[in-house]
Design an enzyme around this catalytic site. Structure first.
Site, mmCIF file in Angstrom:
data_model
loop_
_atom_site.group_PDB
_atom_site.id
_atom_site.type_symbol
_atom_site.label_atom_id
_atom_site.label_comp_id
_atom_site.label_asym_id
_atom_site.label_seq_id
_atom_site.Cartn_x
_atom_site.Cartn_y
_atom_site.Cartn_z
ATOM 1 N N GLU A 252 0.798 -1.242 0.000
ATOM 2 C CA GLU A 252 0.000 0.000 0.000
ATOM 3 C C GLU A 252 0.827 1.287 0.000
ATOM 4 O O GLU A 252 0.538 2.224 0.746
ATOM 5 C CB GLU A 252 -0.968 -0.012 1.193
ATOM 6 C CG GLU A 252 -1.861 -1.242 1.209
ATOM 7 C CD GLU A 252 -2.841 -1.281 2.381
ATOM 8 O OE1 GLU A 252 -2.773 -0.397 3.256
ATOM 9 O OE2 GLU A 252 -3.679 -2.197 2.411
ATOM 10 N N GLU B 129 -6.153 -10.796 -1.390
ATOM 11 C CA GLU B 129 -6.928 -10.613 -0.142
ATOM 12 C C GLU B 129 -8.421 -10.519 -0.437
ATOM 13 O O GLU B 129 -9.128 -9.705 0.151
ATOM 14 C CB GLU B 129 -6.487 -9.326 0.585
ATOM 15 C CG GLU B 129 -5.008 -9.239 0.847
ATOM 16 C CD GLU B 129 -4.597 -8.009 1.662
ATOM 17 O OE1 GLU B 129 -5.480 -7.301 2.191
ATOM 18 O OE2 GLU B 129 -3.383 -7.758 1.751
HETATM 19 C C1 XIL Z 1 -6.169 -6.366 8.346
HETATM 20 C C2 XIL Z 1 -6.504 -7.550 9.240
HETATM 21 O O1 XIL Z 1 -7.433 -8.365 8.577
HETATM 22 C C3 XIL Z 1 -7.061 -7.079 10.556
HETATM 23 O O2 XIL Z 1 -7.219 -8.182 11.441
HETATM 24 C C4 XIL Z 1 -6.135 -6.041 11.182
HETATM 25 O O3 XIL Z 1 -6.731 -5.523 12.335
HETATM 26 C C5 XIL Z 1 -5.842 -4.920 10.215
HETATM 27 O O4 XIL Z 1 -5.318 -5.460 9.011
HETATM 28 N N1 XIL Z 1 -5.001 -4.710 3.668
HETATM 29 C C6 XIL Z 1 -3.990 -5.507 4.100
HETATM 30 C C7 XIL Z 1 -4.186 -6.387 5.268
HETATM 31 O O5 XIL Z 1 -2.920 -5.571 3.451
HETATM 32 O O6 XIL Z 1 -2.999 -6.606 6.003
HETATM 33 C C8 XIL Z 1 -5.271 -5.868 6.175
HETATM 34 O O7 XIL Z 1 -5.500 -6.834 7.203
HETATM 35 C C9 XIL Z 1 -6.526 -5.588 5.391
HETATM 36 C C10 XIL Z 1 -6.268 -4.553 4.335
#
Ligand code: XIL
Length: 390
Positions: free
Chosen positions: A180, A295
């Site tokens: 990101e 994701e």
């Molecule tokens: C999220 C997790 O799912 C949560 O449990 C945590 O509190 C915050 O992070 N993008 C990403 C992930 O790259 O690492 C994130 O994961 C969701 C958005």
């Protein structure tokens, strides 16, 4: 192609060998037929009770890696969860266990407990693992702000990557090296997000992270991962273009990069898929890069009405999106952000449906029964040609 990069043929062969090496040695007793009623994860008496009905088996037969984000405490503490993950996935990613906040209890200490649990589980079940992530502006430990400065930030980043990527060298399918880093709203001409890393090290932190990762682990596919680049809205189009520009700059300066991760946190009320993303994926293929769906989940926050209707809307996005993505030859890997609605970040404190009901964004519901999304994912997997590995 960067000197340290790999040719497209090499990485395709690597994926194939990797998948073949995983084999079908793990027998998959959990099977699901058509969605004709409630079926528990351990119940093999489905309409189609063959061992070939899991997402894992369907993916494996087509040379694909398909899996989910996992929570180590549930793998060890909840047998039903562990069994579902073992049967349905041939690739795992730690949801949080490899982030700085989890690995770095103190500036001079590492805690690999959760991360090791996942890597060991995957090894026991013949699954691959993606590393997530080495450098992000979130999930930084509490001590970070008072300890890391302009003077020592590059050293902290380098040591972290050497230690973490070094520990798992040779064991991971890929690393999300930088997560990101693009945010056009930060207002910079290069599109970079105003993150602590950017502010302390400068734009070259990205190059530093990838070079250090390559040195520490010569086999993991080095990935740039981002969200909000899937749709054809003006904002997402601009962000996707900024990601493309970053990747081009990286290749031009010889920074090692093998893949782009498209997070794919989608919304069930959004029309999909868009031509922009497909062009992006094809452009990356020409540049010798793989694309991973890293994701995926589909929130139903804006869908009112019955649970059945909500599930159908979610499933339709899975079907459309993955059918499009998995037909691209440089996409061989897709993960959902969790496996069951029992544990999804979308039911955490950050998001809420107006009616207060929990969201239903994943292929299994909170009781571990397959949802329409499960069948949608399997249908999309099945559109890929069957491949027999020797
Ligand atoms: C999220 C997790 O799912 C949560 O449990 C945590 O509190 C915050 O992070 N993008 C990403 C992930 O790259 O690492 C994130 O994961 C969701 C958005």
């Amino acid at each position: 192609m960067a000197a340290e990069g790999r040719s497209r043929r090499d990485f395709l062969r690597r994926t194939a060998v990797t998948v073949a090496a995983g084999g079908l040695a793990t027998v998959l007793p959990v099977a699901y037929g058509e969605p004709n009623g409630k079926r528990k994860a351990g119940d093999a008496a489905g309409v189609d009770a063959s061992e070939s009905a899991s997402l894992r088996a369907h993916a494996q037969a087509r040379g694909l890696l398909v899996g989910c984000a996992v929570i180590p405490e549930k793998l060890t503490g909840e047998p039903e969860y562990a069994s579902l993950v073992a049967h349905q996935a041939n690739i795992l990613v730690p949801e949080n266990a490899m982030k700085w906040a989890a690995l770095r209890p103190a500036p001079d200490r590492f805690d690999f407990g959760g991360a090791d649990t996942i890597v060991q589980f995957a090894r026991a079940h013949k699954q691959r693992v993606r590393g997530h992530n080495l450098c992000w502006h979130e999930a930084l430990p509490a001590w970070f702000a008072s300890t890391v400065t302009k003077e020592n930030a590059a050293e902290f980043l380098t040591k972290h990557i050497e230690t973490v990527a070094g520990r798992y060298a040779g064991k991971l399918q890929a690393w999300d090296v930088v997560n990101e880093a693009i945010d056009p709203k930060s207002g910079r001409p290069d599109g970079l997000r105003k993150s602590p890393w950017l502010e302390m090290i400068g734009p070259e932190y990205i190059d530093l992270a990838f070079r250090t990762a390559r040195k520490a682990d010569g086999t993991a596919l080095l990935t740039y991962n981002d969200y909000g680049i899937e749709l054809d809205s003006p904002d997402q189009t601009a962000k996707r273009e900024a990601v493309m520009a970053l990747v081009r700059r990286m290749q031009a300066s010889g920074t090692p990069i093998d893949a782009v991760g498209v997070q794919s946190h989608l919304d069930a009320s959004t029309k999909l898929p868009g031509a922009g993303l497909q062009q992006f994926v094809r452009e990356l293929a020409k540049m010798g890069l793989q694309v991973f769906v890293t994701e995926m989940d589909v929130n139903d926050r804006k869908i009112t009405g019955t649970v059945e209707g909500r599930d159908q809307a979610v499933a339709e996005v899975y079907r459309n999106y993955l059918s499009m993505m998995l037909l691209e030859p440089n996409i061989n890997v897709a993960l959902t952000w969790g496996i069951s609605d029992r544990y999804t970040w979308l039911n955490g404190p950050k998001y809420r449906r107006a009616d207060g009901q929990p969201e239903r964004p994943l292929p299994f519901n909170a009781d571990y029964n397959p949802t329409p999304a499960f069948f949608a994912v399997r249908t999309a997997i099945d559109k890929r040609q069957l491949r027999i590995w020797h």
